[in-house]
Scaffold this motif. Structure first.
Motif, PDB file in Angstrom:
ATOM      1  N   GLU A  89      12.195   0.386   1.631  1.00 57.47           N
ATOM      2  CA  GLU A  89      13.341  -0.164   2.346  1.00 57.47           C
ATOM      3  C   GLU A  89      13.113  -0.239   3.855  1.00 57.47           C
ATOM      4  O   GLU A  89      14.040  -0.547   4.603  1.00 57.47           O
ATOM      5  N   SER A  90      11.885   0.010   4.312  1.00 57.44           N
ATOM      6  CA  SER A  90      11.593  -0.048   5.740  1.00 57.44           C
ATOM      7  C   SER A  90      11.790  -1.461   6.276  1.00 57.44           C
ATOM      8  O   SER A  90      11.377  -2.438   5.663  1.00 57.44           O
ATOM      9  N   ARG A  91      12.385  -1.561   7.445  1.00 60.79           N
ATOM     10  CA  ARG A  91      12.589  -2.868   8.083  1.00 60.79           C
ATOM     11  C   ARG A  91      11.251  -3.506   8.449  1.00 60.79           C
ATOM     12  O   ARG A  91      11.152  -4.714   8.591  1.00 60.79           O
ATOM     13  N   LEU A  92      10.191  -2.711   8.621  1.00 65.20           N
ATOM     14  CA  LEU A  92       8.876  -3.241   9.005  1.00 65.20           C
ATOM     15  C   LEU A  92       8.170  -3.931   7.835  1.00 65.20           C
ATOM     16  O   LEU A  92       7.326  -4.798   8.043  1.00 65.20           O
ATOM     17  N   ARG A  93       8.546  -3.597   6.629  1.00 69.71           N
ATOM     18  CA  ARG A  93       7.864  -4.142   5.446  1.00 69.71           C
ATOM     19  C   ARG A  93       7.881  -5.671   5.436  1.00 69.71           C
ATOM     20  O   ARG A  93       6.849  -6.314   5.256  1.00 69.71           O
ATOM     21  N   ALA A  94       9.014  -6.280   5.644  1.00 66.86           N
ATOM     22  CA  ALA A  94       9.128  -7.745   5.633  1.00 66.86           C
ATOM     23  C   ALA A  94       8.356  -8.370   6.794  1.00 66.86           C
ATOM     24  O   ALA A  94       7.775  -9.450   6.650  1.00 66.86           O
ATOM     25  N   GLY A 137       5.381   4.214  -5.862  1.00 64.12           N
ATOM     26  CA  GLY A 137       6.668   4.871  -6.097  1.00 64.12           C
ATOM     27  C   GLY A 137       7.726   4.315  -5.165  1.00 64.12           C
ATOM     28  O   GLY A 137       7.993   3.115  -5.177  1.00 64.12           O
ATOM     29  N   ASP A 138       8.303   5.172  -4.325  1.00 69.10           N
ATOM     30  CA  ASP A 138       9.328   4.694  -3.390  1.00 69.10           C
ATOM     31  C   ASP A 138       8.712   4.133  -2.108  1.00 69.10           C
ATOM     32  O   ASP A 138       9.419   3.770  -1.177  1.00 69.10           O
TER      33      ASP A 138
END
Length: 182
Positions: A67-72, A137-138
């Motif tokens: 759910e990290s904002r950096l992922r996208a 995993g998460d």
């Protein structure tokens, strides 16, 4: 008042998450800020789940919560920078940790050859092209090929993470001892 237990800690399956976190906290890690994104849409987040994978080809990895904002931002740009922090940069590490973090524009930075944000006062940096992502995993595991690197602050101590706390090394290493990779 009870005396501290001298019995070794041991927990068979199922392993409880909080205990796993505490035990893994006994492993000293460096602290990085991963940055990514084009001018005007750059982001960064503090990460200690970084490791070098291969010298030939030059590969590294890090992990981000799903759910990290950096992922996208990393997915969209296809690139990222690993910024190694020095001891005095603990406030910077804290500024990029958590949900409401510092903005890249508020921090002294420059751009890598392919346009990714590099923290100018970092101990060192690795600019990477995203090679692959894996389910963890998460978390998502990001594998990147190093395409540029720099060491602007070579003679500073690194920022480390141990037992849930940030800090600098207290003394310089006394000598160089080889680490054998077998």
């Amino acid at each position: 008042m009870t005396a501290p237990s001298t019995e070794a800690l041991h927990q068979p399956e199922p392993v409880e998450g909080r205990l796993l976190r505490n035990v893994c906290g006994l492993f000293v890690t460096g602290v990085t800020v991963i940055t990514s994104g084009a001018e005007g849409s750059s982001e960064g987040t503090t990460v200690n789940s970084f490791t070098s994978v291969s010298l030939d080809p030059p590969l590294v990895l890090f992990c981000l919560h799903k759910e990290s904002r950096l992922r996208a931002v990393v997915d969209e740009s296809g690139s990222f920078v690993v910024n190694f922090l020095s001891g005095p940069q603990e406030p910077l590490a804290r500024a990029f940790a958590g949900r409401g973090t510092a903005a890249i524009t508020d921090v002294k930075h420059h751009r890598s050859a392919d346009g990714m944000p590099v923290l100018s006062d970092a101990l060192a940096f690795l600019a990477c092209r995203l090679v692959s992502e894996f389910d963890g995993g998460d978390h998502t595991i990001f594998l990147g090929q190093v395409v540029e690197l720099g060491v602007p602050r070579e003679h500073q101590e690194p920022l480390i993470f141990f037992r849930g706390s940030l800090g600098a090394l207290e003394e310089e290493p006394r000598g160089v001892h080889p680490i054998f990779d077998g």
